[in-house]
Structures are given as C-alpha cells and as structure tokens.
Design a protein around this motif. Sequence first.
Motif, PDB file in Angstrom:
ATOM      1  N   LYS A 139      21.812  55.655  75.563  1.00 42.90           N
ATOM      2  CA  LYS A 139      20.465  55.164  75.270  1.00 42.90           C
ATOM      3  C   LYS A 139      20.458  54.336  73.985  1.00 42.90           C
ATOM      4  N   LYS A 176      19.593  50.358  73.537  1.00 46.43           N
ATOM      5  CA  LYS A 176      18.555  49.850  72.630  1.00 46.43           C
ATOM      6  C   LYS A 176      19.133  48.850  71.642  1.00 46.43           C
ATOM      7  N   ARG A 225      18.084  44.949  71.211  1.00 49.30           N
ATOM      8  CA  ARG A 225      17.627  44.397  69.941  1.00 49.30           C
ATOM      9  C   ARG A 225      18.438  43.156  69.575  1.00 49.30           C
TER      10      ARG A 225
END
Length: 106
Positions: free
Chosen positions: A85, A89, A93
Amino acid sequence: MNAIWRSSWKSFTSSSPGLTSLNSALNHWRGIRVKVRDSNLEQALTFMQRKMQSSGIERLIKNEQLYHIKNSEKRVLARKALERKLRSKELARKLQAVLVKKVRGM
C-alpha cells in the motif's frame, strides 16, 4: 410465468449501451463459461485460467482460507500488505509530481 421471466431476462441480456455494466454483473453472477472447441480441453482450461485471473475470481478463491492461519503469519501478511500500500501511494505521488511538472511546462 416462465414466459414473463424469459421476456424480462431477454431485456436484461439485450445489448443496449446502458446495460453493459448490468450485463457484466449478470455474467459475473452466473460464473465463467468456456466453450470447448474441437474437443481441445487443454486450450479451454488455459482460456478459463486467463478469464479467472482477469475477473478476480482467482483472488477471491485464494483469499478464502479454509484452514487456521497462525498469528505470526497474519502479522507477516499484514506487514506485506502495508508495504504494498505504501509503495503504491509513493508511486502515485511521484507520478502526480511528474504530471504536474509536465503540465506546467517545467
């Protein structure tokens, strides 16, 4: 009664543009169907495996554990899921930063 059911079923399975998501949901509910052509069972099995992987059924079957998982294994699986996870992320980004630079022309 069967005639009514058949006519309503035909309206659900008709190929109108608004019902494509409904059709896919109905196909998912009915399961995966594979035609065996020229009595070639191996080809049908490989095709079925590809369909199962793409539809996510294989993942659902794998997630349904029929045996006890030790707490240490649960911790390891939870840590791996958290790492996945976080990696996802972080990648999102970075991708967003690159796209913003590209849009702004920097």
